[in-house]
Write an enzyme that holds these catalytic residues in place. Structure first.
Site, PDB file in Angstrom:
ATOM      1  N   ASP A 456      23.184 -86.194  -7.153  1.00 16.94           N
ATOM      2  CA  ASP A 456      24.607 -86.498  -6.978  1.00 16.94           C
ATOM      3  C   ASP A 456      24.932 -86.573  -5.486  1.00 16.94           C
ATOM      4  O   ASP A 456      25.728 -85.804  -4.971  1.00 16.94           O
ATOM      5  CB  ASP A 456      25.468 -85.450  -7.677  1.00 16.94           C
ATOM      6  CG  ASP A 456      25.176 -84.028  -7.195  1.00 16.94           C
ATOM      7  OD1 ASP A 456      24.180 -83.843  -6.466  1.00 16.94           O
ATOM      8  OD2 ASP A 456      25.937 -83.121  -7.549  1.00 16.94           O
ATOM      9  N   GLU A 457      24.321 -87.541  -4.810  1.00 15.40           N
ATOM     10  CA  GLU A 457      24.542 -87.712  -3.375  1.00 15.40           C
ATOM     11  C   GLU A 457      24.368 -89.190  -3.031  1.00 15.40           C
ATOM     12  O   GLU A 457      25.322 -89.936  -2.999  1.00 15.40           O
ATOM     13  CB  GLU A 457      23.580 -86.832  -2.583  1.00 15.40           C
ATOM     14  CG  GLU A 457      23.946 -86.707  -1.119  1.00 15.40           C
ATOM     15  CD  GLU A 457      23.197 -85.575  -0.436  1.00 15.40           C
ATOM     16  OE1 GLU A 457      23.207 -85.551   0.797  1.00 15.40           O
ATOM     17  OE2 GLU A 457      22.608 -84.722  -1.130  1.00 15.40           O
ATOM     18  N   GLU A 739      11.997 -84.554   0.833  1.00 16.38           N
ATOM     19  CA  GLU A 739      13.065 -84.110   1.729  1.00 16.38           C
ATOM     20  C   GLU A 739      12.635 -82.888   2.530  1.00 16.38           C
ATOM     21  O   GLU A 739      12.894 -82.797   3.733  1.00 16.38           O
ATOM     22  CB  GLU A 739      14.312 -83.766   0.914  1.00 16.38           C
ATOM     23  CG  GLU A 739      15.486 -83.278   1.737  1.00 16.38           C
ATOM     24  CD  GLU A 739      16.707 -83.005   0.888  1.00 16.38           C
ATOM     25  OE1 GLU A 739      17.816 -83.019   1.438  1.00 16.38           O
ATOM     26  OE2 GLU A 739      16.554 -82.786  -0.341  1.00 16.38           O
TER      27      GLU A 739
END
Length: 857
Positions: A456-457, A739
């Site tokens: 959700d980004e 990441e």
């Protein structure tokens, strides 16, 4: 000897003949058998009518020499050149140019939407019918949306673009498509339909959907179909209240984060064809709000680029069927199904598995779930239209029997960029690392450069692209893509009004646990995208226009930081991300780093002031160039006095601190620089040759060791497989860049941090070093007008090679071991030269052609 024009192109888009300007710049590449060939002059002609001549060697982004193009016109341009050998080439193959813009008129079609919806962000179908008179010459569809859409003419999709028009700062800029639909129309009755959903406009974008923000509650679309006839007359079909709409179609919901639900029982055959009975539909609601005049698209569209089959089928611990596609990709699942009407088939997606199940925790609140309800009418094929997922694994449930793996495939989506750069070496793990960088870049270049494609980004984080831009500009032709994004950056910067650059572009960070300023406070390395990215585009493509357009933005950023730094020019005390995701940072605190955030901030302040000075000089603004040069010098002095000791030890005794000092030139002498390199090498040794940098230092540390001659330590660092390292994820089966250095722990469990993605390109910025230094292919002058061939052979490698389609033609550089000798080879494109710097030798200049050297190994 022969000379020929290999290619001609107009402006920057590589995926289309469309141009968004009446005066597109022209570029061409020449191939000649004459060694050292150079262009003396070039002639250009348009439609065999007008010939224009330019003297000299210029062949990249040459100003348009003809009358400005008229909107919707289609022209062809050809080029020929005279070389230094006195030979004149033949005319090139025609380059087709389509003026895909509206000119001289405001956008008159209003936004239309469903009336008084009962559910937020409900997908909607809209339609209208119209008559085409005889002798239609051309029909052009202009459309854009607050949302995402596809247009249909007489039952046919008008193009292959996905999720158009993409995402821009809606309040200040929206982009329209210009589509030639002439071939889809017929004399008489015709129908135009729009399938519309919310996309980025209604998604609650940000961190977690509950704290995110949306631009609006409902999608809307504006349409202008222009019909031109042979006699010169025109008819317009505009969006308006005469359109009909319904929210009762088969697409029940569509969310980028959550996925799509589609009920095939509710399909309306013929809704996009003339004669359909829409009496039960409602009149479209006309929105009276103002919106920016839509601009023609300048960057490549997102399309379906490839399809990938299932590589294996797994059964989860809970007994569910999981399809493995062998690599982490971005796209959508396409499935063939049969079954009774009403059967609900649910697909869930994840990048990794954990404990034998989909590892969905990293998705946070994003459901990444699609649902299809069968119509029961034989074989049904479904692929969602208005969502996408980042995943390797897909779980399929709801069918009475497991799905046939041959009936499922992934449709891979990303911006349709032209691949330009390639790398290969003797080290299999490094080759896989490079492939992972390419894959992560592709998946995250999705209309804008995003951080990740799954949770959700999915935001345009400025810090990520700031460190990755050089790598991106080698791997793909990103000039148009990033130039368009920089327009958005400048607009968001203007909207803030202080000169600050938001954390993300478009700017959507607001509320929640974010630091004061709601994502608009100036932050080093992130805000510096305003200066670094334009400079990279100029360095790699020779694109001076992007510097001219972004110069005000660059100055505003540097001016704000100067104000924040104060008289001592040390930017300290403000909120900073610093060396984000330093490997020593605990899972719950990505800010905690070994390097002082104030040191990082001041180093970047110097970098941006220096880049702005150089830009001012290039643009013919000597007074500003001098002012920023003096500022950069004074920041340099302040930095060294504050952070660098007389013994070259830095106040932050970390890999990132020394990498910044060395690569950014923040030292007083070559001797001090070399001592900094010695300390950096010691830190790497003390850390058992493991990486010790976060987002900021990772893109610099290999260059720092290279520049200071610490090659044995560099070799051990680059090839380490310990955790953390570039190759640790590869040994864990990674097929994209993570990441975090340890997004997956050594026991196979997912890092417990809330923020854990398996598809982030930032730490893949090492690929730029692989291209420039290990293989030895770097730009010497902007746009590779000259090359720098300077390979750095390392002991763990037997060969390395890089190839690049430059604006002047294909260049290559590489080396291989042959016994005790290293053989270096390079290809210099026609019309360019290269400076060759080999270990143990004086530098030499060479002309175009293929060259071979041998040096001691």
């Amino acid at each position: 000897m022969t000379t020929r024009i290999a290619s001609v192109r107009a402006e920057l888009r590589s995926d289309s003949a469309d141009v968004a300007t009446a005066t597109p710049r022209l570029s061409w590449t020449t191939v000649s058998e004459t060694p050292g060939w150079s262009q003396q002059w070039a002639e250009m002609k348009i439609e065999d009518e007008v010939v224009a001549r330019v003297d000299g060697p210029g062949s990249v982004l040459v100003p348009w020499p003809f009358e400005p193009l008229r909107s919707r016109s289609v022209r062809t341009v050809q080029v020929r050149v005279l070389g230094s050998d006195g030979l004149l080439s033949d005319w090139s193959e025609p380059c087709r140019i389509r003026a895909a813009f509206r000119s001289g008129r405001d956008w008159v079609a209003p936004l239309i939407a469903a009336p008084e919806p009962t559910t937020a962000a409900r997908p909607v179908l809209l339609r209208t019918e119209f008559t085409v008179r005889p002798q239609l010459r051309r029909a052009t569809l202009y459309a854009t949306a607050h949302g995402v859409y596809q247009a249909f003419v007489n039952g046919h999709e008008v193009d292959d673009q996905v999720l158009k028009p993409g995402w821009t700062p809606y309040r200040s800029r929206i982009v329209h498509e210009s589509t030639d639909v002439t071939a889809l129309l017929a004399t008489g009755a015709n129908a135009l339909g729009i399938d519309l959903a919310g996309g980025w406009y209604t998604e609650r974008v940000g961190f977690m959907t509950e704290s995110g923000v949306s631009y609006g509650e409902q999608p809307s679309v504006t349409v202008h179909l222009e019909l031109e006839y042979v006699d010169g007359s025109t008819d317009d079909v505009l969006s308006g209240e005469q359109w009909r709409c319904t929210t009762e179609g088969p697409r029940r919901s569509a969310s980028l984060y959550d996925g799509e639900e589609y009920d095939a029982r509710r399909e309306m055959p013929g809704w996009d064809r003339p004669g359909f009975d829409d009496s039960a539909w409602s009149a479209a609601h006309v929105l009276r709000e103002n919106f920016p005049v839509p601009e023609a698209r300048t960057s490549p569209a997102v399309r379906a680029i490839e399809r990938m089959p299932v590589t294996r089928v797994l059964n989860s611990r809970s007994g569910k069927q999981i399809l493995d596609f062998g690599q982490n990709v971005v796209g959508r699942l396409r499935i063939r199904l049969t079954g009774p009407a009403g059967t609900r088939v649910v697909t869930r997606h994840a990048e990794v598995l954990e404990d034998g199940e989909l590892g969905v925790r990293p998705l946070r609140s994003a459901r990444a779930t699609n649902t299809y309800v069968l119509s029961g009418n034989g074989e049904e094929i479904w692929e969602p239209a208005f969502t996408f997922q980042g995943f390797r694994y897909a779980e399929v449930t709801g069918l009475p029997e497991p799905i046939d793996p041959a009936a499922a495939e992934v449709v891979v989506l990303h911006s349709d960029l032209r691949r330009t750069g390639f790398f290969e070496s003797s080290h299999p793990l490094i080759n896989q690392l490079h492939a992972n960088v390419v894959r992560s870049m592709r998946g995250n270049f999705f209309y804008l450069p995003t951080d990740c494609p799954q949770r959700d980004e999915r935001l345009g984080w400025t810090g990520d692209i700031q460190v990755f831009a050089p790598t991106a500009a080698f791997l793909y032709d990103v000039d148009a893509f990033l130039a368009s994004w920089l327009v958005d950056l400048g607009l968001e910067q203007d909207a803030i009004g202080t000169g600050s650059v938001p954390f993300t572009v478009p700017h959507v960070i607001s509320g929640g646990d974010e630091p004061p300023g709601e994502g608009t406070n100036p932050t080093a390395a992130w805000g510096d995208a305003a200066t670094v990215v334009p400079a990279v585009l100029f360095e790699r493509y020779g694109d001076r226009e992007v510097l001219e357009r972004q110069f005000t933005s660059m100055c505003a950023w540097v001016g704000l930081v100067q104000e924040r730094a104060g008289q001592d020019l040390l930017w300290a005390g403000d909120f900073q991300f610093g060396d984000w995701l330093d490997p020593t940072a605990p899972p719950e605190d990505a800010f905690r780093a070994m390097t002082s955030p104030d040191l990082v901030a001041t180093a970047y302040f110097h970098r941006s002031a220096l880049l702005t000075s150089r830009t001012a000089m290039l643009l013919g603004r000597p007074a500003q160039a001098q002012r920023y040069s003096a500022l950069a010098y004074n920041i340099h002095r302040a930095f060294v006095d504050e952070y660098v000791g007389e013994d070259a030890l830095m106040s932050s005794d970390s890999q990132t601190a020394y990498a910044l000092g060395i690569v950014f030139g923040l030292h007083d002498s070559p001797q001090q620089r070399d001592r900094m390199g010695e300390r950096l090498a010691s830190l790497v040794r003390e850390n058992n040759f493991r990486i010790g940098t976060g987002f900021v230092g990772t893109s610099l540390v290999c260059d720092a060791l290279t520049e200071t001659g610490q090659l044995e330590v560099l070799d051990a660092l680059v090839t380490s497989t310990s955790n953390p390292s570039w190759l640790y994820p590869v040994t864990m089966g990674a097929t994209s860049i993570w990441e975090r250095w340890d997004s997956m722990l050594e026991d196979g469990s997912i890092n417990p941090g809330e923020m854990t993605s398996f598809n982030h390109y930032a730490l893949g910025a090492i690929a730029d070093w692989l291209h420039r230094r290990l293989a030895g292919l770097a730009p010497g002058e902007p746009g590779y007008r000259t090359l720098e061939i300077a390979p750095v052979p390392l002991p763990s490698f037997d060969h390395a090679r890089a190839d690049l389609h430059t604006p002047y033609g294909t260049a290559s550089a590489g080396w291989r071991r042959d016994g005790d000798v290293i053989v270096v080879e390079a290809t210099v494109p026609t019309g360019t030269t290269a400076t060759v710097r080999l270990p143990g030798r004086e530098s030499v200049e060479v002309a175009s052609g293929h060259h071979v050297w041998k040096i001691d190994g």
